[in-house]
Scaffold this active site. Structure first.
Site, PDB file in Angstrom:
ATOM      1  N   CYS A  94      44.426  45.090  15.832  1.00  0.00           N
ATOM      2  CA  CYS A  94      43.610  46.188  16.097  1.00  0.00           C
ATOM      3  C   CYS A  94      42.122  46.118  16.476  1.00  0.00           C
ATOM      4  O   CYS A  94      41.874  46.311  17.885  1.00  0.00           O
ATOM      5  CB  CYS A  94      43.672  46.247  14.359  1.00  0.00           C
ATOM      6  SG  CYS A  94      42.701  48.089  13.595  1.00  0.00           S
ATOM      7  N   HIS A 189      50.070  47.286  12.493  1.00  0.00           N
ATOM      8  CA  HIS A 189      49.250  45.682  11.687  1.00  0.00           C
ATOM      9  C   HIS A 189      51.145  45.903  10.126  1.00  0.00           C
ATOM     10  O   HIS A 189      52.025  46.309  11.103  1.00  0.00           O
ATOM     11  CB  HIS A 189      48.869  45.759  10.268  1.00  0.00           C
ATOM     12  CG  HIS A 189      47.082  45.833  10.592  1.00  0.00           C
ATOM     13  ND1 HIS A 189      46.337  44.855  11.164  1.00  0.00           N
ATOM     14  CD2 HIS A 189      46.394  47.267  11.097  1.00  0.00           C
ATOM     15  CE1 HIS A 189      45.224  46.329  11.389  1.00  0.00           C
ATOM     16  NE2 HIS A 189      45.146  46.486  11.335  1.00  0.00           N
TER      17      HIS A 189
END
Length: 239
Positions: A94, A189
């Site tokens: 991310c 994630h």
């Protein structure tokens, strides 16, 4: 026992959505092969010898935390880039992925400089791209994970694969992540490695190959495959 060194950057700031689980997965699958993993938590980079790392890991964080971490990483950006070009395996998640590029543009138009490790950029919008995701990858087979990001990343490099369900790098090209040499960047994630043993083994094998450490296969991955297929079947049935 053979040993590999993992540099875990800013674990106190970059552990969004349980990204520490990636370290746990690396250690566990290495241990099953009789390989010891030494994890160095890098909270400041002054005097850090990046060349001593066998795997580099940067997790995700909020924009504020990521900006703070990136300022620290600026001190070693040349050494970090040299390691990537030399084939050191790396996983970046991310914000850790976004700030490897040239710049990150906030929703109000402010440009935050990235590390410029590779030539790409990210534009953030207020509307977030959120939910579970399935990717079809030529290298890793099917990948599953969870994404929650405002950033839209655009780059000319290889990707982890094609998005079957979910968003990925942005809301237009249906591609997810970045794959350059042994560097993997992703919005996934969840965390990504416990859910995708193929990616965990890719990073470990790349590290072992560089140190001439024998890397044996694990005979039975049926538990991991069954867990992944539950997620895949649920998502695809909802399409």
């Amino acid at each position: 026992m053979s040993s590999i060194n993992v540099y875990h950057f800013m674990p106190d700031k970059l552990n969004l959505y349980g990204d520490i689980g990636n370290i746990i997965a690396l250690k566990k699958r290495a241990k099953w092969r009789g390989i010891d993993v030494t994890v160095t938590d890098v909270k400041e980079t002054s005097g850090l010898a990046v060349s001593e790392a066998d795997i580099l890991f940067i997790g995700g964080g909020s924009d504020r935390e990521q900006a703070i971490a990136t300022q620290e990483l600026f001190r070693i950006k040349d050494e970090f880039k040299a390691a990537i070009e030399d084939g050191v395996p790396a996983l970046t998640i991310c914000g850790g992925y976004q700030f490897l590029g040239e710049k990150y543009v906030t929703p109000d138009g402010q440009e935050l400089p990235g590390l410029n490790i590779l030539d790409f950029y990210t534009e953030s919008k207020k509307e977030r791209l959120t939910g579970n995701i399935v990717i079809e990858s030529e290298t890793f087979g099917r990948i599953v994970g969870f994404e929650n990001h405002g950033g839209r990343t655009y780059h000319p490099y290889g990707t982890l694969g094609d998005v079957i369900a979910g968003y990925g790098n942005n809301d237009t090209d249906k591609k997810e992540g970045l794959h350059y040499k042994n560097l993997l960047g992703t919005y996934l994630h969840g965390p990504i490695l416990p859910k995708n043993h193929e990616i965990t083994d890719y990073l470990l094998q790349a590290a072992c190959d560089r140190k001439n450490i024998p890397f044996e296969s694990i005979g039975d991955n049926s538990t991991e495959e069954n867990a992944k297929n539950v997620i895949i079947n649920r998502l695809l049935s909802e399409k």
